[in-house]
Design a protein around this motif. Sequence first.
Motif, PDB file in Angstrom:
ATOM      1  N   LEU A   1       0.816  -1.210   0.000  1.00 12.80           N
ATOM      2  CA  LEU A   1       0.000   0.000   0.000  1.00 12.80           C
ATOM      3  C   LEU A   1       0.851   1.261   0.000  1.00 12.80           C
ATOM      4  CD1 LEU A   1      -2.662   1.583   0.318  1.00 12.80           C
ATOM      5  CD2 LEU A   1      -2.534   1.128   2.786  1.00 12.80           C
ATOM      6  N   PHE A   2       1.863   1.312   0.862  1.00  7.74           N
ATOM      7  CA  PHE A   2       2.672   2.525   1.017  1.00  7.74           C
ATOM      8  C   PHE A   2       3.958   2.497   0.195  1.00  7.74           C
ATOM      9  CE2 PHE A   2       0.266   2.114   5.073  1.00  7.74           C
ATOM     10  CZ  PHE A   2      -0.529   3.233   4.909  1.00  7.74           C
ATOM     11  N   SER A   3       4.092   1.492  -0.662  1.00 14.24           N
ATOM     12  CA  SER A   3       5.268   1.375  -1.548  1.00 14.24           C
ATOM     13  C   SER A   3       6.568   1.394  -0.758  1.00 14.24           C
ATOM     14  CB  SER A   3       5.260   2.484  -2.604  1.00 14.24           C
ATOM     15  OG  SER A   3       4.070   2.450  -3.359  1.00 14.24           O
ATOM     16  N   LYS A   4       6.566   0.693   0.365  1.00 12.51           N
ATOM     17  CA  LYS A   4       7.738   0.661   1.242  1.00 12.51           C
ATOM     18  C   LYS A   4       8.769  -0.347   0.751  1.00 12.51           C
ATOM     19  CE  LYS A   4       7.036   0.468   5.641  1.00 12.51           C
ATOM     20  NZ  LYS A   4       6.476  -0.004   6.941  1.00 12.51           N
ATOM     21  N   ARG A   5      10.018  -0.005   0.916  1.00 11.82           N
ATOM     22  CA  ARG A   5      11.115  -0.884   0.533  1.00 11.82           C
ATOM     23  C   ARG A   5      11.100  -2.150   1.384  1.00 11.82           C
ATOM     24  NH1 ARG A   5      16.453  -2.043   1.931  1.00 11.82           N
ATOM     25  NH2 ARG A   5      17.877  -2.316   0.158  1.00 11.82           N
ATOM     26  N   SER A   6      11.346  -3.287   0.743  1.00 14.54           N
ATOM     27  CA  SER A   6      11.434  -4.558   1.449  1.00 14.54           C
ATOM     28  C   SER A   6      12.887  -4.872   1.771  1.00 14.54           C
ATOM     29  CB  SER A   6      10.846  -5.684   0.597  1.00 14.54           C
ATOM     30  OG  SER A   6       9.495  -5.415   0.290  1.00 14.54           O
ATOM     31  N   PHE A   7      13.081  -5.712   2.770  1.00 12.28           N
ATOM     32  CA  PHE A   7      14.429  -6.146   3.104  1.00 12.28           C
ATOM     33  C   PHE A   7      14.883  -7.187   2.089  1.00 12.28           C
ATOM     34  CE2 PHE A   7      12.542  -4.886   7.208  1.00 12.28           C
ATOM     35  CZ  PHE A   7      13.436  -3.877   7.545  1.00 12.28           C
ATOM     36  N   ASP A   8      16.091  -7.058   1.611  1.00 13.96           N
ATOM     37  CA  ASP A   8      16.636  -7.994   0.632  1.00 13.96           C
ATOM     38  C   ASP A   8      18.052  -8.349   1.054  1.00 13.96           C
ATOM     39  OD1 ASP A   8      17.621  -9.368  -1.581  1.00 13.96           O
ATOM     40  OD2 ASP A   8      16.470  -8.165  -2.996  1.00 13.96           O
ATOM     41  N   LEU A   9      18.229  -9.556   1.561  1.00 13.60           N
ATOM     42  CA  LEU A   9      19.528  -9.971   2.068  1.00 13.60           C
ATOM     43  C   LEU A   9      20.460 -10.452   0.963  1.00 13.60           C
ATOM     44  CD1 LEU A   9      18.351 -11.943   5.239  1.00 13.60           C
ATOM     45  CD2 LEU A   9      19.104  -9.561   5.087  1.00 13.60           C
ATOM     46  N   ILE A  10      19.923 -10.631  -0.242  1.00  9.74           N
ATOM     47  CA  ILE A  10      20.735 -11.142  -1.353  1.00  9.74           C
ATOM     48  C   ILE A  10      21.193 -10.007  -2.260  1.00  9.74           C
ATOM     49  CG2 ILE A  10      20.734 -12.624  -3.396  1.00  9.74           C
ATOM     50  CD1 ILE A  10      18.853 -14.484  -1.978  1.00  9.74           C
ATOM     51  N   ASN A  11      20.241  -9.170  -2.686  1.00  9.40           N
ATOM     52  CA  ASN A  11      20.556  -8.070  -3.618  1.00  9.40           C
ATOM     53  C   ASN A  11      20.271  -6.732  -2.953  1.00  9.40           C
ATOM     54  OD1 ASN A  11      21.136  -9.766  -6.058  1.00  9.40           O
ATOM     55  ND2 ASN A  11      19.005 -10.356  -5.748  1.00  9.40           N
ATOM     56  N   ASN A  12      20.919  -6.486  -1.834  1.00 13.45           N
ATOM     57  CA  ASN A  12      20.610  -5.289  -1.047  1.00 13.45           C
ATOM     58  C   ASN A  12      21.042  -3.982  -1.714  1.00 13.45           C
ATOM     59  OD1 ASN A  12      23.291  -6.210  -0.579  1.00 13.45           O
ATOM     60  ND2 ASN A  12      23.465  -4.883   1.193  1.00 13.45           N
ATOM     61  N   GLU A  13      21.862  -4.048  -2.747  1.00 13.65           N
ATOM     62  CA  GLU A  13      22.300  -2.831  -3.438  1.00 13.65           C
ATOM     63  C   GLU A  13      21.562  -2.603  -4.757  1.00 13.65           C
ATOM     64  OE1 GLU A  13      26.505  -2.958  -3.886  1.00 13.65           O
ATOM     65  OE2 GLU A  13      26.924  -2.854  -1.731  1.00 13.65           O
ATOM     66  N   VAL A  14      20.657  -3.514  -5.084  1.00 16.16           N
ATOM     67  CA  VAL A  14      19.893  -3.378  -6.325  1.00 16.16           C
ATOM     68  C   VAL A  14      18.789  -2.342  -6.135  1.00 16.16           C
ATOM     69  CG1 VAL A  14      18.319  -4.561  -7.896  1.00 16.16           C
ATOM     70  CG2 VAL A  14      20.371  -5.722  -7.111  1.00 16.16           C
ATOM     71  N   LEU A  15      18.644  -1.431  -7.088  1.00 15.99           N
ATOM     72  CA  LEU A  15      17.634  -0.381  -7.009  1.00 15.99           C
ATOM     73  C   LEU A  15      16.275  -0.908  -7.456  1.00 15.99           C
ATOM     74  CD1 LEU A  15      19.662   2.623  -8.479  1.00 15.99           C
ATOM     75  CD2 LEU A  15      19.223   2.108  -6.069  1.00 15.99           C
ATOM     76  N   CYS A  16      15.245  -0.615  -6.663  1.00 16.56           N
ATOM     77  CA  CYS A  16      13.907  -1.131  -6.957  1.00 16.56           C
ATOM     78  C   CYS A  16      12.838  -0.076  -6.708  1.00 16.56           C
ATOM     79  CB  CYS A  16      13.597  -2.352  -6.078  1.00 16.56           C
ATOM     80  SG  CYS A  16      14.694  -3.767  -6.285  1.00 16.56           S
ATOM     81  N   ILE A  17      11.693  -0.277  -7.333  1.00 13.85           N
ATOM     82  CA  ILE A  17      10.468   0.468  -7.040  1.00 13.85           C
ATOM     83  C   ILE A  17       9.473  -0.544  -6.489  1.00 13.85           C
ATOM     84  CG2 ILE A  17       8.555   1.780  -8.057  1.00 13.85           C
ATOM     85  CD1 ILE A  17      10.562   2.798 -10.152  1.00 13.85           C
ATOM     86  N   TYR A  18       8.779  -0.168  -5.408  1.00 14.08           N
ATOM     87  CA  TYR A  18       7.962  -1.145  -4.694  1.00 14.08           C
ATOM     88  C   TYR A  18       6.478  -0.782  -4.704  1.00 14.08           C
ATOM     89  CZ  TYR A  18      12.431  -2.729  -2.743  1.00 14.08           C
ATOM     90  OH  TYR A  18      13.717  -3.207  -2.591  1.00 14.08           O
TER      91      TYR A  18
END
Length: 326
Positions: free
Chosen positions: A198-215
């Motif tokens: 709903l709030f387009s919040k970033r998720s935790f990513d332990l594998i690709n933590n430096e990859v840029l994303c839109i949520y």
Amino acid sequence: MSKKILEVHKPFLSTSNVYGTLLSIISDDERIRPWIYSNFIQIRYVIDWDVYFFDNHDFLIDICPYLNKSTLDRSLITQWATFKDFIIHAIDNDFYVWCHLDRFHIPGHAEYLKQSNFHETLIYGYDINENTVYFSDNMADGAYKNSTCSFENIEASNKEVYMERNFISRVILLKKNNKTDNYTINREYIIDGLQRLLFSKRSFDLINNEVLCIYGLDVYHHLSSRITNRKEDLPELDIRVFNLLWEHKKLMVMRLEYLNQISCLVNAQDLIEESKALDVKSYITRNMALKYNVKPNKDSLESINRELISIRNREQILLERILARI
């Protein structure tokens, strides 16, 4: 044994090979429902890869409690005389083989005899007398399907796959875990996923933590912006994102029905009906995108864009209502 085919089923999510592979193996097991409905909520656009996914895409198979997974370096399978022998040994021991193969050598793919393209492929059976290997993958039309090829095709497709990147060179063995205790619905995890969506919040990513994303719902704004800014070019639309958004809505209907069934959602019938309406609307929009790719025109593109914004706005309201009652 001259023939053995492991059980596979039609997956209810298949936009990505990962979802198709996972669910074609375990979707017959009713025990998976709480785990499925606790996951597959948040969506993301990975800017660096220009691909749209469900969240935690990279390790869904790793965390699935209904699958046992073993990862092998491709060099280890040289212990067998041929890839054929390795496949037979794995299947005979009830292991599905999931690995990258070169589509250049496999009939049914758009790349067959045209260009090299390494892609994840699920091998689930063989028939020595018929010289046949049974496999599943997203085929030439993009749909995840069961198919067959010869052992010669599979041998050739394997020989080409030797790269430094581990995720391509590895070979993964998958086996159903029938001893797992029943997984219970994770209400807190569902709430967290709905809030992030709903709030387009970033998720935790332990594998690709430096990859840029839109949520989350911001994915719709991004997709709409790309469509709006490319009108003059009349680009071919990437059907995968439209299919993903439709599967996202389809699964939300199933999730809400289940939560209602176990009394985890209060007065849910109106929420279920609205979710079904968004499912239909997303399916129609996916089909509009398919038609646009056959016959591109600006009016169709504008109609698709309006539908995306409408779906996004209605989904925002639905998510707010779900969170108020769960």
